[in-house]
Motif scaffolding. Structure first.
Motif, PDB file in Angstrom:
ATOM      1  N   ASN A 167     -52.681  26.227  66.938  1.00  0.00           N
ATOM      2  CA  ASN A 167     -53.596  26.755  65.951  1.00  0.00           C
ATOM      3  C   ASN A 167     -53.995  25.611  65.039  1.00  0.00           C
ATOM      4  OD1 ASN A 167     -54.800  27.970  63.751  1.00  0.00           O
ATOM      5  ND2 ASN A 167     -53.567  29.819  63.964  1.00  0.00           N
ATOM      6  N   PHE A 168     -55.275  25.318  64.986  1.00  0.00           N
ATOM      7  CA  PHE A 168     -55.774  24.169  64.256  1.00  0.00           C
ATOM      8  C   PHE A 168     -56.124  24.501  62.809  1.00  0.00           C
ATOM      9  CE2 PHE A 168     -58.946  20.687  63.616  1.00  0.00           C
ATOM     10  CZ  PHE A 168     -58.074  19.652  63.837  1.00  0.00           C
ATOM     11  N   CYS A 169     -55.836  25.719  62.382  1.00  0.00           N
ATOM     12  CA  CYS A 169     -56.175  26.123  61.018  1.00  0.00           C
ATOM     13  C   CYS A 169     -55.328  25.386  59.995  1.00  0.00           C
ATOM     14  CB  CYS A 169     -56.008  27.628  60.847  1.00  0.00           C
ATOM     15  SG  CYS A 169     -57.150  28.564  61.855  1.00  0.00           S
ATOM     16  N   GLY A 170     -54.216  24.814  60.423  1.00  0.00           N
ATOM     17  CA  GLY A 170     -53.392  24.028  59.521  1.00  0.00           C
ATOM     18  C   GLY A 170     -52.229  24.813  58.970  1.00  0.00           C
ATOM     19  N   TYR A 171     -51.465  24.138  58.179  1.00  0.00           N
ATOM     20  CA  TYR A 171     -50.291  24.721  57.556  1.00  0.00           C
ATOM     21  C   TYR A 171     -50.617  25.204  56.152  1.00  0.00           C
ATOM     22  CZ  TYR A 171     -46.996  22.901  60.976  1.00  0.00           C
ATOM     23  OH  TYR A 171     -46.279  22.659  62.105  1.00  0.00           O
ATOM     24  N   LEU A 172     -49.867  26.164  55.705  1.00  0.00           N
ATOM     25  CA  LEU A 172     -49.897  26.534  54.303  1.00  0.00           C
ATOM     26  C   LEU A 172     -49.228  25.410  53.527  1.00  0.00           C
ATOM     27  CD1 LEU A 172     -48.617  30.199  54.679  1.00  0.00           C
ATOM     28  CD2 LEU A 172     -50.985  29.460  54.355  1.00  0.00           C
ATOM     29  N   ASP A 173     -49.495  25.337  52.238  1.00  0.00           N
ATOM     30  CA  ASP A 173     -48.884  24.274  51.429  1.00  0.00           C
ATOM     31  C   ASP A 173     -47.364  24.294  51.521  1.00  0.00           C
ATOM     32  OD1 ASP A 173     -51.302  23.238  50.662  1.00  0.00           O
ATOM     33  OD2 ASP A 173     -51.366  24.343  48.769  1.00  0.00           O
ATOM     34  N   SER A 174     -46.763  25.491  51.536  1.00  0.00           N
ATOM     35  CA  SER A 174     -45.298  25.563  51.608  1.00  0.00           C
ATOM     36  C   SER A 174     -44.790  25.033  52.945  1.00  0.00           C
ATOM     37  CB  SER A 174     -44.822  26.994  51.373  1.00  0.00           C
ATOM     38  OG  SER A 174     -45.337  27.862  52.366  1.00  0.00           O
ATOM     39  N   GLU A 175     -45.540  25.274  54.025  1.00  0.00           N
ATOM     40  CA  GLU A 175     -45.141  24.750  55.322  1.00  0.00           C
ATOM     41  C   GLU A 175     -45.262  23.230  55.347  1.00  0.00           C
ATOM     42  OE1 GLU A 175     -47.874  27.240  57.570  1.00  0.00           O
ATOM     43  OE2 GLU A 175     -46.137  28.014  58.646  1.00  0.00           O
ATOM     44  N   LYS A 176     -46.334  22.716  54.766  1.00  0.00           N
ATOM     45  CA  LYS A 176     -46.519  21.263  54.705  1.00  0.00           C
ATOM     46  C   LYS A 176     -45.370  20.616  53.938  1.00  0.00           C
ATOM     47  CE  LYS A 176     -51.534  21.075  54.971  1.00  0.00           C
ATOM     48  NZ  LYS A 176     -52.767  20.726  54.281  1.00  0.00           N
TER      49      LYS A 176
END
Length: 144
Positions: free
Chosen positions: A31-40
């Motif tokens: 999924n290329f939508c990216g991570y949430l800030d907490s996941e990052k």
């Protein structure tokens, strides 16, 4: 080196924005939508732990883009290893079991569920290194 193909795919899981990435000549879908800030934030901290004590990393029951975010290559022939794959294919279950018993990677990024922890500790000799309380609560396991 990661090669990003500019082809969008549509899957049956309700996801609209996927890309194919080639890692070590293996294509994975993520999924290329990216991570949430907490996941990052959690992945940055995991990467710092791995960078401090380098070794092979297996993302187990995690999204395949963990490899991209951690900037590590998959160390197992099935880059995206999920329990449901092992349940559907006895061959994959056997391969994964042999790999973890004979040539275990130093690090496993997975979840912190009691079931996963017991399996990795009791069956394969891993130690829970740390659990993050953000970004889906990933856990880092160490094999020494």
């Amino acid at each position: 080196m990661y090669v990003l193909y500019e082809k969008e795919l549509h899957c049956n899981f309700g996801c609209d924005n996927h890309r194919i990435v080639s890692l070590l000549n293996k294509s994975i879908l993520f999924n290329f939508c990216g991570y949430l800030d907490s996941e990052k934030e959690a992945m940055s901290e995991i990467r710092a732990c791995i960078d401090a004590d380098p070794g092979e990393v297996l993302a187990y029951d995690m999204r395949a883009n963990v490899y991209l975010y951690l900037d590590v290559d998959p160390c197992f022939c099935h880059a995206m290893t999920q329990d449901w794959m092992s349940q559907d294919s006895p061959f994959i279950a056997k391969e994964l079991d042999e790999y973890l018993r004979k040539t275990p990677p130093k690090w496993i990024v997975s979840d912190a569920s009691e079931n996963m922890r017991e399996r990795l500790e009791n069956t394969y000799g891993y130690t829970l290194f740390r659990v993050w309380d953000k970004g889906g609560c990933p856990a880092l396991y160490l094999h020494e």
